[in-house]
Design a protein around this motif. Sequence first.
Motif, PDB file in Angstrom:
ATOM      1  N   CYS A 156      53.973  46.554  42.821  1.00  0.00           N
ATOM      2  CA  CYS A 156      54.960  45.777  42.074  1.00  0.00           C
ATOM      3  C   CYS A 156      54.454  44.342  41.860  1.00  0.00           C
ATOM      4  O   CYS A 156      53.967  43.687  42.791  1.00  0.00           O
ATOM      5  CB  CYS A 156      56.277  45.754  42.857  1.00  0.00           C
ATOM      6  SG  CYS A 156      57.506  44.635  42.142  1.00  0.00           S
ATOM      7  N   VAL A 158      56.059  41.716  41.460  1.00  0.00           N
ATOM      8  CA  VAL A 158      56.866  40.681  42.119  1.00  0.00           C
ATOM      9  C   VAL A 158      56.690  40.720  43.644  1.00  0.00           C
ATOM     10  O   VAL A 158      56.347  39.719  44.268  1.00  0.00           O
ATOM     11  CB  VAL A 158      58.365  40.841  41.753  1.00  0.00           C
ATOM     12  CG1 VAL A 158      59.212  39.805  42.494  1.00  0.00           C
ATOM     13  CG2 VAL A 158      58.546  40.714  40.243  1.00  0.00           C
ATOM     14  N   CYS A 159      56.878  41.902  44.260  1.00  0.00           N
ATOM     15  CA  CYS A 159      56.888  41.960  45.733  1.00  0.00           C
ATOM     16  C   CYS A 159      55.693  42.715  46.319  1.00  0.00           C
ATOM     17  O   CYS A 159      55.568  42.837  47.530  1.00  0.00           O
ATOM     18  CB  CYS A 159      58.186  42.598  46.219  1.00  0.00           C
ATOM     19  SG  CYS A 159      58.254  44.374  45.879  1.00  0.00           S
ATOM     20  N   CYS A 177      58.722  47.469  40.889  1.00  0.00           N
ATOM     21  CA  CYS A 177      59.409  48.465  41.701  1.00  0.00           C
ATOM     22  C   CYS A 177      60.897  48.444  41.331  1.00  0.00           C
ATOM     23  O   CYS A 177      61.369  47.502  40.684  1.00  0.00           O
ATOM     24  CB  CYS A 177      59.191  48.208  43.192  1.00  0.00           C
ATOM     25  SG  CYS A 177      60.205  46.872  43.847  1.00  0.00           S
ATOM     26  N   HIS A 180      62.980  45.395  41.533  1.00  0.00           N
ATOM     27  CA  HIS A 180      62.696  44.276  40.641  1.00  0.00           C
ATOM     28  C   HIS A 180      62.748  44.624  39.158  1.00  0.00           C
ATOM     29  O   HIS A 180      62.234  43.874  38.330  1.00  0.00           O
ATOM     30  CB  HIS A 180      61.355  43.648  41.028  1.00  0.00           C
ATOM     31  CG  HIS A 180      61.435  42.989  42.378  1.00  0.00           C
ATOM     32  ND1 HIS A 180      60.883  43.549  43.510  1.00  0.00           N
ATOM     33  CD2 HIS A 180      62.062  41.848  42.769  1.00  0.00           C
ATOM     34  CE1 HIS A 180      61.142  42.767  44.551  1.00  0.00           C
ATOM     35  NE2 HIS A 180      61.859  41.735  44.133  1.00  0.00           N
TER      36      HIS A 180
HETATM   37 ZN   LIG Z   1      59.152  44.775  43.732  1.00  0.00          ZN
END
Ligand SMILES: [Zn+2]
Length: 270
Positions: A156, A158-159, A177, A180
Amino acid sequence: MVEYYNEFDGIVLSIRKHREKDALVKIFTREHGKRMFFVKNIKNPNHALKAALLPFTKATYLGRIKEDGLCFLQDSRDIEHFSKMQTDIHLNAYATYLNNLADAAINDGIVSHELYDLLYSCLEAIQNGMDAEVVVNIFEMRVLKFFGADPQLQACAVCHSQEEPFDFSVKFSGVLCQKHFGEDNRRQHANPAAIHFARIFLHVSPKQIASVQVKPETKKALREFIDFLYEEYVGIRLKSKSFIDDMFEWEQQFQIPVRKPEQPEEGEKS
Ligand SMILES: [Zn+2]
């Protein structure tokens, strides 16, 4: 001017008539990249190189590589014909597309063992009966980086979670994911199974997943997802690819049963 006169492995990419009796043959050599070879009197039925210069052929050639201008061939040995592509219209279309894509992916004269070996392994896999659509998808995913395209599919954006399902976001140039999805309200809404396979295909050779089974609907979604990646990040439209798309459309329209029936289950085996 540098000239070599030596042996090299090569895959015939294309053959073009030149004047009345001669030909220009583009060969992807493992040692010297893609090169254009001038072949005199190729129409002669007793031409010594005839068998080595058929479309969809891999061989070891003896020849002269010129750094600028046309190259020349003297001899060949260990000829390997990908005969199914020479006779089956579908496999012919897929293999032509692979050749054209390999041709478009790097400039002539640039050495890439990785791309050469990838093309060779994909042609071999098709010849050995592996699902040609899957082989084409693997090739397309692996070739992306040669076009400078590097969509992030592993985690992902973002994370960095690697937990599927994922969706793809152009904004992040990578996957998101489930947690997000909200970061991009224009995300692709791509099929999660298509992304799952695209992620795998980025890092495998056909041999490693020779017995993989992909359901027809997943194949369709995968086709759409990879087409999207090519439109977004590569931006080339090859005639041989349009031909495959047309072929599919025609067959669906007229219900011509051409592909083998699929196995019901889906999974990765090797
Ligand atoms: Zn994520």
